[in-house]
Scaffold this motif. Structure first.
Motif, mmCIF file in Angstrom:
data_model
loop_
_atom_site.group_PDB
_atom_site.id
_atom_site.type_symbol
_atom_site.label_atom_id
_atom_site.label_comp_id
_atom_site.label_asym_id
_atom_site.label_seq_id
_atom_site.Cartn_x
_atom_site.Cartn_y
_atom_site.Cartn_z
ATOM 1 N N LEU A 5 0.866 -1.186 0.000
ATOM 2 C CA LEU A 5 0.000 0.000 0.000
ATOM 3 C C LEU A 5 0.899 1.232 0.000
ATOM 4 O O LEU A 5 1.816 1.326 0.807
ATOM 5 N N GLN A 6 0.624 2.145 -0.916
ATOM 6 C CA GLN A 6 1.400 3.374 -0.985
ATOM 7 C C GLN A 6 0.465 4.572 -1.084
ATOM 8 O O GLN A 6 -0.411 4.614 -1.945
ATOM 9 N N ARG A 7 0.674 5.501 -0.155
ATOM 10 C CA ARG A 7 -0.119 6.724 -0.190
ATOM 11 C C ARG A 7 0.331 7.536 -1.392
ATOM 12 O O ARG A 7 1.528 7.675 -1.646
ATOM 13 N N SER A 8 -0.640 8.085 -2.133
ATOM 14 C CA SER A 8 -0.321 8.709 -3.410
ATOM 15 C C SER A 8 -1.025 10.049 -3.581
ATOM 16 O O SER A 8 -2.169 10.218 -3.172
ATOM 17 N N LYS A 9 -0.338 10.979 -4.220
ATOM 18 C CA LYS A 9 -0.942 12.261 -4.585
ATOM 19 C C LYS A 9 -1.676 12.152 -5.909
ATOM 20 O O LYS A 9 -2.643 12.858 -6.148
ATOM 21 N N GLU A 10 -1.187 11.270 -6.787
ATOM 22 C CA GLU A 10 -1.792 11.012 -8.088
ATOM 23 C C GLU A 10 -1.205 9.715 -8.620
ATOM 24 O O GLU A 10 -0.070 9.367 -8.288
ATOM 25 N N ALA A 11 -1.968 9.008 -9.435
ATOM 26 C CA ALA A 11 -1.469 7.746 -9.980
ATOM 27 C C ALA A 11 -2.237 7.388 -11.241
ATOM 28 O O ALA A 11 -3.394 7.776 -11.426
ATOM 29 N N LYS A 12 -1.548 6.615 -12.097
ATOM 30 C CA LYS A 12 -2.223 6.103 -13.293
ATOM 31 C C LYS A 12 -1.554 4.813 -13.729
ATOM 32 O O LYS A 12 -0.396 4.542 -13.389
ATOM 33 N N VAL A 13 -2.308 4.029 -14.487
ATOM 34 C CA VAL A 13 -1.786 2.796 -15.057
ATOM 35 C C VAL A 13 -2.115 2.783 -16.539
ATOM 36 O O VAL A 13 -3.224 3.131 -16.941
ATOM 37 N N LEU A 14 -1.097 2.436 -17.341
ATOM 38 C CA LEU A 14 -1.257 2.352 -18.784
ATOM 39 C C LEU A 14 -1.013 0.923 -19.256
ATOM 40 O O LEU A 14 -0.151 0.230 -18.721
ATOM 41 N N VAL A 15 -1.782 0.518 -20.258
ATOM 42 C CA VAL A 15 -1.567 -0.735 -20.965
ATOM 43 C C VAL A 15 -1.494 -0.376 -22.442
ATOM 44 O O VAL A 15 -2.410 0.266 -22.968
ATOM 45 N N ASP A 16 -0.395 -0.738 -23.082
ATOM 46 C CA ASP A 16 -0.173 -0.374 -24.488
ATOM 47 C C ASP A 16 -0.373 1.122 -24.714
ATOM 48 O O ASP A 16 -1.062 1.546 -25.641
ATOM 49 N N PHE A 55 -3.470 9.112 6.723
ATOM 50 C CA PHE A 55 -3.492 10.439 6.098
ATOM 51 C C PHE A 55 -3.438 11.484 7.202
ATOM 52 O O PHE A 55 -4.018 11.314 8.272
ATOM 53 N N GLU A 56 -2.751 12.589 6.901
ATOM 54 C CA GLU A 56 -2.529 13.616 7.913
ATOM 55 C C GLU A 56 -3.750 14.496 8.140
ATOM 56 O O GLU A 56 -4.464 14.846 7.204
ATOM 57 N N ASP A 57 -3.946 14.845 9.412
ATOM 58 C CA ASP A 57 -4.994 15.800 9.776
ATOM 59 C C ASP A 57 -4.411 17.212 9.750
ATOM 60 O O ASP A 57 -3.284 17.416 9.287
ATOM 61 N N GLU A 58 -5.165 18.172 10.269
ATOM 62 C CA GLU A 58 -4.726 19.570 10.249
ATOM 63 C C GLU A 58 -3.473 19.806 11.100
ATOM 64 O O GLU A 58 -2.786 20.811 10.952
ATOM 65 N N ASN A 59 -3.150 18.863 12.002
ATOM 66 C CA ASN A 59 -1.960 18.966 12.844
ATOM 67 C C ASN A 59 -0.790 18.120 12.311
ATOM 68 O O ASN A 59 0.168 17.873 13.031
ATOM 69 N N GLU A 60 -0.921 17.677 11.078
ATOM 70 C CA GLU A 60 0.087 16.860 10.408
ATOM 71 C C GLU A 60 0.347 15.534 11.124
ATOM 72 O O GLU A 60 1.449 14.993 11.091
ATOM 73 N N LYS A 61 -0.673 14.988 11.772
ATOM 74 C CA LYS A 61 -0.618 13.676 12.415
ATOM 75 C C LYS A 61 -1.413 12.692 11.569
ATOM 76 O O LYS A 61 -2.460 13.043 11.015
ATOM 77 N N MET A 62 -0.937 11.467 11.478
ATOM 78 C CA MET A 62 -1.666 10.449 10.722
ATOM 79 C C MET A 62 -2.872 9.991 11.535
ATOM 80 O O MET A 62 -2.797 9.037 12.295
ATOM 81 N N THR A 69 -10.826 11.032 4.090
ATOM 82 C CA THR A 69 -10.310 11.999 3.121
ATOM 83 C C THR A 69 -11.014 11.897 1.766
ATOM 84 O O THR A 69 -10.699 12.666 0.864
ATOM 85 N N GLU A 70 -11.933 10.936 1.649
ATOM 86 C CA GLU A 70 -12.655 10.678 0.398
ATOM 87 C C GLU A 70 -11.680 10.413 -0.749
ATOM 88 O O GLU A 70 -11.891 10.832 -1.884
ATOM 89 N N GLY A 71 -10.596 9.695 -0.426
ATOM 90 C CA GLY A 71 -9.609 9.336 -1.423
ATOM 91 C C GLY A 71 -10.046 8.140 -2.255
ATOM 92 O O GLY A 71 -11.041 7.485 -1.964
ATOM 93 N N GLY A 137 4.599 11.318 0.983
ATOM 94 C CA GLY A 137 5.174 11.092 2.309
ATOM 95 C C GLY A 137 6.684 10.933 2.275
ATOM 96 O O GLY A 137 7.397 11.792 2.709
ATOM 97 N N PRO A 138 7.210 9.835 1.797
ATOM 98 C CA PRO A 138 6.512 8.657 1.303
ATOM 99 C C PRO A 138 5.933 7.809 2.437
ATOM 100 O O PRO A 138 6.519 7.720 3.512
ATOM 101 N N VAL A 139 4.780 7.230 2.157
ATOM 102 C CA VAL A 139 4.155 6.277 3.078
ATOM 103 C C VAL A 139 3.930 4.990 2.304
ATOM 104 O O VAL A 139 3.218 4.983 1.297
ATOM 105 N N THR A 140 4.584 3.920 2.755
ATOM 106 C CA THR A 140 4.464 2.607 2.125
ATOM 107 C C THR A 140 4.352 1.569 3.234
ATOM 108 O O THR A 140 5.167 1.555 4.164
ATOM 109 N N LEU A 141 3.334 0.706 3.124
ATOM 110 C CA LEU A 141 3.118 -0.371 4.092
ATOM 111 C C LEU A 141 2.948 -1.694 3.360
ATOM 112 O O LEU A 141 2.403 -1.723 2.255
ATOM 113 N N ILE A 142 3.388 -2.763 3.995
ATOM 114 C CA ILE A 142 3.183 -4.100 3.455
ATOM 115 C C ILE A 142 2.193 -4.809 4.370
ATOM 116 O O ILE A 142 2.409 -4.893 5.588
#
Length: 148
Positions: A5-16, A55-62, A69-71, A137-142
């Motif tokens: 799992l990786q927190r992302s600002k934007e992402a896309k996947v392409l095939v061909d 995800f961070e709140d207004e105090n920059e805490k996860m 966040t409606e992500g 972040g980077p924020v990455t979890l397994i």
């Protein structure tokens, strides 16, 4: 079932060179399925992922979850998560589920995420994909459902 799992600002996947999935703020999930995975494994991970406070709140805490966040989620099937590199120089993928079971579980997992109120985009199962994103972040979890 394993998920990177990786927190992302934007992402896309392409095939061909064609965009198959795109999200703004949210999570990129690399999803691996093994032979004995069941709906229980998928349910556990889906519930955990949408409610995980990374995800961070207004105090920059996860303190906020994806739902807070409606992500969105970009979910990518990734059989190589079950690659075994203990012997030799070429990974052994015997622990990865056969395609018929893997696609059934992968589709079930994505449907479960959607049922929890999250927008989900995907790549194309079994295709060669180009995945690009900005790790936030980077924020990455397994995560592994076998650690229930």
């Amino acid at each position: 079932m394993k998920v990177v799992l990786q927190r992302s600002k934007e992402a896309k996947v392409l095939v061909d060179s064609e965009v198959k999935g795109r999200i703004d703020k949210g999570l990129v999930l690399l999803v691996g399925v093994t032979h004995e995975d069941t709906e229980k494994d998928a349910d556990y991970l889906a519930e955990k992922i949408v409610n995980l406070r990374i995800f961070e709140d207004e105090n920059e805490k996860m303190n906020l979850s994806l739902k807070d966040t409606e992500g969105s989620i970009l979910s990518i099937s990734q059989f190589t998560l079950y690659g075994d590199t203990k012997k030799g120089r070429r990974p052994n993928f015997m622990d990865a589920a056969k395609p018929d079971h893997a696609i059934t579980m992968y589709d079930y997992f994505n449907d479960k995420l959607k049922s929890l109120g999250v927008h989900v985009e995907t790549g194309v199962f079994g295709a060669m994909m180009d995945v690009s994103f900005t790790n936030d972040g980077p924020v990455t979890l397994i995560m592994d459902s076998k650690s229930l």
